[in-house]
Motif scaffolding. Structure first.
Motif, PDB file in Angstrom:
ATOM      1  N   PRO A 183       7.302 -27.896 -79.758  1.00 34.30           N
ATOM      2  CA  PRO A 183       7.096 -28.242 -78.344  1.00 34.30           C
ATOM      3  C   PRO A 183       5.978 -29.256 -78.125  1.00 34.30           C
ATOM      4  CG  PRO A 183       7.437 -25.890 -78.581  1.00 34.30           C
ATOM      5  CD  PRO A 183       7.330 -26.444 -79.963  1.00 34.30           C
ATOM      6  N   ARG A 184       4.906 -29.158 -78.912  1.00 37.13           N
ATOM      7  CA  ARG A 184       3.792 -30.092 -78.740  1.00 37.13           C
ATOM      8  C   ARG A 184       4.249 -31.530 -78.967  1.00 37.13           C
ATOM      9  NH1 ARG A 184      -1.451 -28.805 -82.170  1.00 37.13           N
ATOM     10  NH2 ARG A 184      -1.326 -26.968 -80.814  1.00 37.13           N
ATOM     11  N   GLU A 185       5.106 -31.742 -79.994  1.00 31.73           N
ATOM     12  CA  GLU A 185       5.607 -33.081 -80.278  1.00 31.73           C
ATOM     13  C   GLU A 185       6.534 -33.579 -79.173  1.00 31.73           C
ATOM     14  OE1 GLU A 185       4.772 -35.161 -82.819  1.00 31.73           O
ATOM     15  OE2 GLU A 185       3.209 -33.653 -83.146  1.00 31.73           O
ATOM     16  N   ARG A 188       4.296 -34.519 -76.235  1.00 30.08           N
ATOM     17  CA  ARG A 188       3.553 -35.733 -76.545  1.00 30.08           C
ATOM     18  C   ARG A 188       4.421 -36.975 -76.381  1.00 30.08           C
ATOM     19  NH1 ARG A 188       3.337 -39.133 -80.529  1.00 30.08           N
ATOM     20  NH2 ARG A 188       4.780 -37.885 -81.798  1.00 30.08           N
ATOM     21  N   ARG A 189       5.632 -36.906 -76.907  1.00 29.91           N
ATOM     22  CA  ARG A 189       6.523 -38.063 -76.814  1.00 29.91           C
ATOM     23  C   ARG A 189       6.954 -38.315 -75.370  1.00 29.91           C
ATOM     24  NH1 ARG A 189       7.246 -42.965 -78.155  1.00 29.91           N
ATOM     25  NH2 ARG A 189       9.397 -43.617 -78.545  1.00 29.91           N
ATOM     26  N   ALA A 190       7.183 -37.260 -74.610  1.00 26.28           N
ATOM     27  CA  ALA A 190       7.560 -37.414 -73.206  1.00 26.28           C
ATOM     28  C   ALA A 190       6.451 -38.111 -72.420  1.00 26.28           C
ATOM     29  CB  ALA A 190       7.873 -36.054 -72.595  1.00 26.28           C
ATOM     30  N   LEU A 191       5.198 -37.753 -72.694  1.00 27.70           N
ATOM     31  CA  LEU A 191       4.064 -38.387 -72.029  1.00 27.70           C
ATOM     32  C   LEU A 191       3.933 -39.855 -72.437  1.00 27.70           C
ATOM     33  CD1 LEU A 191       1.418 -35.512 -72.280  1.00 27.70           C
ATOM     34  CD2 LEU A 191       2.668 -36.264 -70.230  1.00 27.70           C
ATOM     35  N   ASN A 209      32.807 -29.205 -82.735  1.00 29.33           N
ATOM     36  CA  ASN A 209      33.078 -29.636 -81.367  1.00 29.33           C
ATOM     37  C   ASN A 209      32.099 -29.050 -80.355  1.00 29.33           C
ATOM     38  OD1 ASN A 209      35.426 -31.277 -81.777  1.00 29.33           O
ATOM     39  ND2 ASN A 209      36.565 -29.419 -82.211  1.00 29.33           N
ATOM     40  N   PHE A 210      31.137 -28.264 -80.834  1.00 28.84           N
ATOM     41  CA  PHE A 210      30.240 -27.553 -79.930  1.00 28.84           C
ATOM     42  C   PHE A 210      28.875 -28.228 -79.915  1.00 28.84           C
ATOM     43  CE2 PHE A 210      27.517 -23.994 -78.596  1.00 28.84           C
ATOM     44  CZ  PHE A 210      28.197 -23.588 -77.463  1.00 28.84           C
ATOM     45  N   ILE A 211      28.459 -28.702 -78.742  1.00 32.30           N
ATOM     46  CA  ILE A 211      27.166 -29.352 -78.543  1.00 32.30           C
ATOM     47  C   ILE A 211      26.423 -28.603 -77.444  1.00 32.30           C
ATOM     48  CG2 ILE A 211      25.980 -31.463 -77.800  1.00 32.30           C
ATOM     49  CD1 ILE A 211      27.247 -31.894 -80.429  1.00 32.30           C
ATOM     50  N   THR A 212      25.152 -28.298 -77.668  1.00 35.29           N
ATOM     51  CA  THR A 212      24.347 -27.606 -76.674  1.00 35.29           C
ATOM     52  C   THR A 212      23.395 -28.585 -75.997  1.00 35.29           C
ATOM     53  OG1 THR A 212      24.425 -25.555 -77.936  1.00 35.29           O
ATOM     54  CG2 THR A 212      22.711 -25.734 -76.270  1.00 35.29           C
ATOM     55  N   LEU A 213      23.385 -28.573 -74.646  1.00 35.74           N
ATOM     56  CA  LEU A 213      22.487 -29.421 -73.877  1.00 35.74           C
ATOM     57  C   LEU A 213      21.667 -28.557 -72.927  1.00 35.74           C
ATOM     58  CD1 LEU A 213      25.333 -31.157 -74.277  1.00 35.74           C
ATOM     59  CD2 LEU A 213      24.098 -32.837 -72.922  1.00 35.74           C
ATOM     60  N   ASP A 214      20.372 -28.827 -72.860  1.00 36.71           N
ATOM     61  CA  ASP A 214      19.483 -28.127 -71.930  1.00 36.71           C
ATOM     62  C   ASP A 214      18.642 -29.156 -71.196  1.00 36.71           C
ATOM     63  OD1 ASP A 214      20.013 -25.286 -72.615  1.00 36.71           O
ATOM     64  OD2 ASP A 214      19.285 -25.921 -74.585  1.00 36.71           O
ATOM     65  N   HIS A 215      18.533 -28.975 -69.879  1.00 38.59           N
ATOM     66  CA  HIS A 215      17.768 -29.918 -69.063  1.00 38.59           C
ATOM     67  C   HIS A 215      16.447 -29.268 -68.639  1.00 38.59           C
ATOM     68  CE1 HIS A 215      16.891 -31.756 -64.951  1.00 38.59           C
ATOM     69  NE2 HIS A 215      16.765 -32.769 -65.796  1.00 38.59           N
ATOM     70  N   ALA A 216      15.363 -30.048 -68.720  1.00 39.15           N
ATOM     71  CA  ALA A 216      14.068 -29.526 -68.310  1.00 39.15           C
ATOM     72  C   ALA A 216      13.224 -30.656 -67.736  1.00 39.15           C
ATOM     73  CB  ALA A 216      13.333 -28.916 -69.510  1.00 39.15           C
ATOM     74  N   THR A 217      12.299 -30.311 -66.835  1.00 39.10           N
ATOM     75  CA  THR A 217      11.379 -31.312 -66.279  1.00 39.10           C
ATOM     76  C   THR A 217      10.062 -31.213 -67.037  1.00 39.10           C
ATOM     77  OG1 THR A 217      10.597 -29.744 -64.604  1.00 39.10           O
ATOM     78  CG2 THR A 217      12.428 -31.211 -64.001  1.00 39.10           C
ATOM     79  N   THR A 218       9.275 -32.268 -66.999  1.00 37.80           N
ATOM     80  CA  THR A 218       8.008 -32.299 -67.737  1.00 37.80           C
ATOM     81  C   THR A 218       6.828 -31.988 -66.839  1.00 37.80           C
ATOM     82  OG1 THR A 218       7.808 -34.680 -67.345  1.00 37.80           O
ATOM     83  CG2 THR A 218       8.893 -33.970 -69.385  1.00 37.80           C
ATOM     84  N   HIS A 219       7.088 -31.546 -65.622  1.00 41.78           N
ATOM     85  CA  HIS A 219       5.978 -31.206 -64.732  1.00 41.78           C
ATOM     86  C   HIS A 219       6.363 -30.011 -63.867  1.00 41.78           C
ATOM     87  CE1 HIS A 219       8.237 -33.147 -61.441  1.00 41.78           C
ATOM     88  NE2 HIS A 219       8.422 -34.127 -62.293  1.00 41.78           N
TER      89      HIS A 219
END
Length: 219
Positions: A183-185, A188-191, A209-219
């Motif tokens: 998570p730290r990396e 860091r990259r998002a910032l 055929n299975f792909i997992t996607l998760d959406h998150a905000t950085t603030h």
């Protein structure tokens, strides 16, 4: 000395070219059946456009250039039967492509070159646009670039405040069933990119055929 007449006759028959029989001449003149099929398929593509052709015929058209002297329909259908869709055929690793009958190392590599070009085009379609408004297109893109990876891959799509794509990066590569995530990396990259949201993507090698996607905000 031997008979001069006999010697001349033997020399004549040994050097004279054999006249082909009617059957042999017909075999030479007869063109392979797939040549006419190629011309018809090209003409249909030119007149009706790509939407008029199913996936296997589009793949045939591509294989025409890669396999110039063979019927490519069986190979095209076998590739789709193995991998599912045209995007997933192009996304498959070289080693798996070569397991399909009729696909050797050269053709497999050429398909990967086409895949790289298609992926650049797909990335261009989502780059700078609001990704969340076209989840289906995003999923298709992710499948094309990582569905058939042989190792689990952790990918991050970085978004700006308008949910447009800033960057698409592979953060980690793991084993067949595990990818370490730090998570730290990620933060860091998002910032560094001034991203306000991220989409975390990872594949499942045991379920291509299975792909997992998760959406998150950085603030």
């Amino acid at each position: 000395m031997g008979n001069t007449s006999d010697d001349d006759e033997r020399s004549f028959f040994s050097e004279a070219p054999m006249r082909p029989t009617a059957k042999a001449k017909a075999a030479v003149d007869e063109k392979p059946h797939y040549l006419g099929h190629r011309d018809r398929l090209r003409a249909r593509f030119a007149s009706a456009g790509p939407d008029a052709l199913p996936d296997y015929e589009l793949l045939e058209l591509l294989l025409f250039r890669l396999i110039p002297r063979a019927d490519t329909k069986p190979a095209a259908k076998a590739l789709l039967a193995r991998f599912g869709t045209l995007a997933e055929v192009l996304g498959a690793p070289v080693g798996l492509l070569q397991e399909v009958k009729g696909i050797g190392p050269t053709v497999a590599l050429d398909l990967k070159i086409v895949a790289a070009t298609a992926q650049r085009m797909a990335r261009g379609e989502v780059q700078g646009r609001e990704i969340l408004a076209s989840w289906t297109q995003l999923l298709a893109y992710c499948r094309s670039v990582m569905a058939f990876e042989e190792r689990e891959q952790f990918r991050i799509l970085f978004l700006d405040k308008k949910n447009a794509l800033i960057a698409d990066e592979v953060q980690q590569k793991g084993t067949v069933d595990h990818t370490p995530v730090y998570p730290r990396e990620v933060v860091r990259r998002a910032l560094e990119l001034s991203a306000t949201a991220i989409i975390l993507v990872h594949n499942h090698p045991s379920r291509p055929n299975f792909i997992t996607l998760d959406h998150a905000t950085t603030h």
